[in-house]
Design a protein around this motif. Structure first.
Motif, PDB file in Angstrom:
ATOM      1  N   LYS A  78      -9.952 -26.999   2.799  1.00 44.45           N
ATOM      2  CA  LYS A  78      -9.914 -28.068   4.100  1.00 44.45           C
ATOM      3  C   LYS A  78     -11.100 -29.058   3.805  1.00 44.45           C
ATOM      4  O   LYS A  78     -10.848 -30.133   3.994  1.00 44.45           O
ATOM      5  CB  LYS A  78      -9.866 -27.307   5.240  1.00 44.45           C
ATOM      6  N   SER A  79     -12.361 -28.388   3.495  1.00 46.11           N
ATOM      7  CA  SER A  79     -13.320 -29.151   3.535  1.00 46.11           C
ATOM      8  C   SER A  79     -13.610 -30.177   2.346  1.00 46.11           C
ATOM      9  O   SER A  79     -13.790 -31.389   2.337  1.00 46.11           O
ATOM     10  CB  SER A  79     -14.610 -28.529   3.501  1.00 46.11           C
ATOM     11  N   LEU A  80     -12.831 -29.698   1.191  1.00 42.37           N
ATOM     12  CA  LEU A  80     -12.412 -30.670  -0.005  1.00 42.37           C
ATOM     13  C   LEU A  80     -11.591 -31.754   0.231  1.00 42.37           C
ATOM     14  O   LEU A  80     -11.734 -32.829  -0.086  1.00 42.37           O
ATOM     15  CB  LEU A  80     -12.082 -29.795  -1.156  1.00 42.37           C
ATOM     16  N   ALA A  81     -10.501 -31.362   1.089  1.00 39.97           N
ATOM     17  CA  ALA A  81      -9.410 -32.063   1.274  1.00 39.97           C
ATOM     18  C   ALA A  81      -9.746 -33.272   2.171  1.00 39.97           C
ATOM     19  O   ALA A  81      -9.540 -34.538   2.062  1.00 39.97           O
ATOM     20  CB  ALA A  81      -8.158 -31.465   1.735  1.00 39.97           C
ATOM     21  N   LEU A  82     -10.565 -32.994   3.344  1.00 40.31           N
ATOM     22  CA  LEU A  82     -10.865 -34.028   4.298  1.00 40.31           C
ATOM     23  C   LEU A  82     -12.249 -34.514   4.461  1.00 40.31           C
ATOM     24  O   LEU A  82     -12.564 -35.061   5.214  1.00 40.31           O
ATOM     25  CB  LEU A  82     -10.512 -33.200   5.740  1.00 40.31           C
ATOM     26  N   ASP A  83     -13.093 -34.216   3.345  1.00 37.91           N
ATOM     27  CA  ASP A  83     -14.435 -34.565   3.334  1.00 37.91           C
ATOM     28  C   ASP A  83     -15.333 -33.976   4.605  1.00 37.91           C
ATOM     29  O   ASP A  83     -16.047 -34.736   4.889  1.00 37.91           O
ATOM     30  CB  ASP A  83     -14.442 -35.962   2.926  1.00 37.91           C
ATOM     31  N   LEU A  84     -15.163 -32.624   4.754  1.00 39.41           N
ATOM     32  CA  LEU A  84     -15.705 -32.243   5.965  1.00 39.41           C
ATOM     33  C   LEU A  84     -17.273 -31.860   5.842  1.00 39.41           C
ATOM     34  O   LEU A  84     -17.997 -31.910   6.772  1.00 39.41           O
ATOM     35  CB  LEU A  84     -15.033 -31.103   6.632  1.00 39.41           C
ATOM     36  N   ARG A  85     -17.729 -31.659   4.606  1.00 36.98           N
ATOM     37  CA  ARG A  85     -19.173 -31.334   4.405  1.00 36.98           C
ATOM     38  C   ARG A  85     -19.569 -30.079   5.154  1.00 36.98           C
ATOM     39  O   ARG A  85     -20.793 -29.916   5.455  1.00 36.98           O
ATOM     40  CB  ARG A  85     -20.089 -32.536   4.859  1.00 36.98           C
ATOM     41  N   HIS A  86     -18.511 -29.249   5.276  1.00 39.51           N
ATOM     42  CA  HIS A  86     -18.915 -27.739   5.413  1.00 39.51           C
ATOM     43  C   HIS A  86     -19.617 -27.053   4.545  1.00 39.51           C
ATOM     44  O   HIS A  86     -19.588 -27.318   3.569  1.00 39.51           O
ATOM     45  CB  HIS A  86     -17.503 -27.118   5.987  1.00 39.51           C
ATOM     46  N   ARG A  87     -20.701 -26.313   5.210  1.00 38.36           N
ATOM     47  CA  ARG A  87     -21.591 -25.414   4.360  1.00 38.36           C
ATOM     48  C   ARG A  87     -21.053 -24.285   3.887  1.00 38.36           C
ATOM     49  O   ARG A  87     -20.757 -23.345   4.938  1.00 38.36           O
ATOM     50  CB  ARG A  87     -22.791 -25.455   5.062  1.00 38.36           C
ATOM     51  N   PRO A 136     -25.989 -21.995  -1.013  1.00 38.39           N
ATOM     52  CA  PRO A 136     -25.308 -22.924  -0.117  1.00 38.39           C
ATOM     53  C   PRO A 136     -25.067 -24.277  -0.821  1.00 38.39           C
ATOM     54  O   PRO A 136     -25.881 -24.723  -1.455  1.00 38.39           O
ATOM     55  CB  PRO A 136     -26.309 -22.828   1.135  1.00 38.39           C
ATOM     56  N   ALA A 137     -23.847 -24.925  -0.135  1.00 39.10           N
ATOM     57  CA  ALA A 137     -23.594 -26.314  -0.648  1.00 39.10           C
ATOM     58  C   ALA A 137     -22.813 -26.832   0.513  1.00 39.10           C
ATOM     59  O   ALA A 137     -21.973 -26.283   1.303  1.00 39.10           O
ATOM     60  CB  ALA A 137     -22.853 -26.456  -1.869  1.00 39.10           C
ATOM     61  N   TYR A 138     -23.054 -28.297   0.664  1.00 42.95           N
ATOM     62  CA  TYR A 138     -22.034 -29.085   1.496  1.00 42.95           C
ATOM     63  C   TYR A 138     -20.811 -29.127   0.533  1.00 42.95           C
ATOM     64  O   TYR A 138     -20.997 -30.057  -0.337  1.00 42.95           O
ATOM     65  CB  TYR A 138     -22.879 -30.030   2.187  1.00 42.95           C
ATOM     66  N   ILE A 139     -19.764 -29.021   1.293  1.00 44.95           N
ATOM     67  CA  ILE A 139     -18.343 -29.239   0.362  1.00 44.95           C
ATOM     68  C   ILE A 139     -17.936 -30.627   0.627  1.00 44.95           C
ATOM     69  O   ILE A 139     -17.267 -30.815   1.948  1.00 44.95           O
ATOM     70  CB  ILE A 139     -17.326 -28.051   0.716  1.00 44.95           C
ATOM     71  N   THR A 140     -17.836 -31.528  -0.004  1.00 45.10           N
ATOM     72  CA  THR A 140     -17.407 -32.801   0.118  1.00 45.10           C
ATOM     73  C   THR A 140     -15.946 -33.009  -0.550  1.00 45.10           C
ATOM     74  O   THR A 140     -15.491 -32.341  -1.607  1.00 45.10           O
ATOM     75  CB  THR A 140     -18.098 -34.057  -0.547  1.00 45.10           C
ATOM     76  N   ASP A 141     -15.457 -34.083  -0.761  1.00 49.04           N
ATOM     77  CA  ASP A 141     -14.036 -34.441  -1.431  1.00 49.04           C
ATOM     78  C   ASP A 141     -14.525 -34.817  -2.787  1.00 49.04           C
ATOM     79  O   ASP A 141     -13.670 -34.781  -3.649  1.00 49.04           O
ATOM     80  CB  ASP A 141     -13.266 -35.611  -0.799  1.00 49.04           C
TER      81      ASP A 141
END
Length: 442
Positions: A329-338, A361-366
């Motif tokens: 979901k974080s990849l798909a929607l560019d949520l930058r969740h950690r 830890p990483a922030y997950i973007t599209d």
């Protein structure tokens, strides 16, 4: 809202139904256009698919689930591929466990010789999956991989398929975070951690709950009870003897090494004698899965085909599915969740080599993960990690080069194996057990 074609690779896994339920729970945000199950074991996948289809019928009756063994069908136009392949199946897991225990060393699917054997089986099938995605999938596809052993698979892909759009993850740290939340009486989403290491070989350096530092409070608890709440010690649902033993060992490790909180898998590396003494060659973890979760899944499939009612909630367990769905979901929607993910080091841990494969830890973007820099780590932890990273690197090189010598060096370096002579005898037996799965080693 954009919609997505999602493929579960390893659709015959007993975890698939739970993952699908978690996907459906998030479908108001992560809209699914097509959901496909793909596996090379058609018979097994068809059994699991019956249960999956029952889950979908209950929660998303308009969603069409497709089941295939054809990679062109499965991956054409795919946006997200959830990879959970188990090369050799549970039968080879049991073979690894038993062979290791016969030599008096840890018999475990991801750690020690069992993990190395499994990794050597998985490297080229994972390359094949990447190649399928490059040929058939959408140009901006993402493979979210949690096929074990994640550390070896990730290191191999960084070397063999460096341009692949693949993000490697593991749910064990999240499982530990869920236990932390239970201990603290809060929700998993309230927990944020700092962490460094390799997959199944890392340390929690700090833990925050709703922004408050609770590290010392957790350390005091874990040294006494392990990663389990006082209330849960009396809960029959968590009285799995293997996990009880694991939690007890976490308490011991936390007491011995008080800087940080350990990943539970450190028990195999820091207390291998205790683990071997506890393990039962006639009832290994793989055997328990075959006689437990797998048996229940197949029985449910047969019952559903007879038109009987089945309690599907028995297959919705743990945070395994939720974690993978959150990452997608974080990849798909560019949520930058950690999230904690597995990436090339490239300076994240300053005093480790750039080509180490670290979990941080990483922030997950599209566009993929943006890792959090760790800085330098103390000598003891650096030494542990460098030794294990060298072991995993040699396993990858052994597969690529067909090198018996490098495989032997890897087995000799591994902390779960006591000597070079044991390493050689064990490696030779595993070569025989893995004919047809491993490349020839010369």
């Amino acid at each position: 809202m954009k919609d997505f074609k999602i493929v579960i690779c390893g659709g015959g896994s007993t975890y698939t139904a739970g993952i699908v339920k978690d996907l459906l729970d998030q479908s108001h945000e992560l809209k699914i256009r097509e959901l496909w199950l793909y596996d090379i074991d058609e018979e097994r996948q068809n059994k699991v698919a019956v249960v999956v289809q029952a889950v979908v019928a209950q929660f998303a009756p308009d969603l069409d689930v497709r089941v295939t063994t054809d990679p062109a069908e499965a991956f054409s136009g795919a946006n997200f591929i959830m990879a959970q392949m188990r090369v050799g199946g549970l039968e080879m897991r049991v073979s690894d466990e038993v062979t290791c225990l016969k030599h008096g060393v840890v018999g475990q699917e991801t750690c020690g010789a069992g993990g190395m054997a499994y990794g050597m089986r998985t490297i080229y099938p994972m390359c094949q999956l990447v190649d399928y995605c490059e040929e058939y999938a959408a140009p901006d596809y993402w493979i979210v991989n949690y096929s074990n052993p994640a550390a070896i698979v990730a290191k191999a892909m960084h070397k063999l398929r460096p341009n692949a759009r693949i993000l490697d993850i593991c749910d064990m740290p999240v499982e530990i975070e869920a236990r932390m939340a239970e201990i603290l009486g809060c929700e998993l989403d309230d927990i944020e951690v700092d962490y460094f290491g390799l997959n199944h070989f890392g340390w929690f350096t700090s833990v925050r709950c709703k922004g408050e530092d609770v590290t010392d409070k957790l350390k005091a608890h874990v040294r006494t009870y392990g990663y389990i709440s006082e209330a849960s010690l009396n809960d029959s649902l968590v009285k799995d003897p293997d996990w009880q033993h694991t939690f007890e060992n976490s308490a011991t490790i936390s007491t011995l090494f008080q800087d940080y909180l350990p990943n539970t898998y450190y028990q195999y590396y820091l207390m291998p004698d205790s683990c071997v003494e506890y393990m039962d060659i006639n009832n290994t973890r793989g055997m328990q899965v075959i006689n437990g979760r797998e048996k229940r899944m197949f029985a449910a499939s047969e019952a559903l085909q007879r038109g009987e009612d089945v309690d599907l909630t028995q297959f919705y367990v743990g945070v395994h599915g939720r974690f993978i769905v959150d990452v997608v979901k974080s990849l798909a929607l560019d949520l930058r969740h950690r999230h904690l993910v597995i990436v090339p080091n490239n300076g994240i841990i300053e005093n480790l080599s750039d080509d180490a494969t670290v979990e941080v830890p990483a922030y997950i973007t599209d566009r993929g993960p943006e890792p959090v820099r760790v800085g330098t780590i103390p000598r003891f932890y650096k030494g542990l990690i460098e030794n294990q990273d060298a072991c995993e690197g040699l396993i990858v090189e052994a597969v690529i080069e067909g090198s018996y010598q490098k495989a032997l060096q890897a087995f000799t370096l591994n902390r779960t194996i006591p000597s070079a002579t044991v390493a050689k005898a064990l490696l030779d037996d595993l070569i025989e057990q893995n004919k047809g799965y491993w490349p020839e080693l010369k």
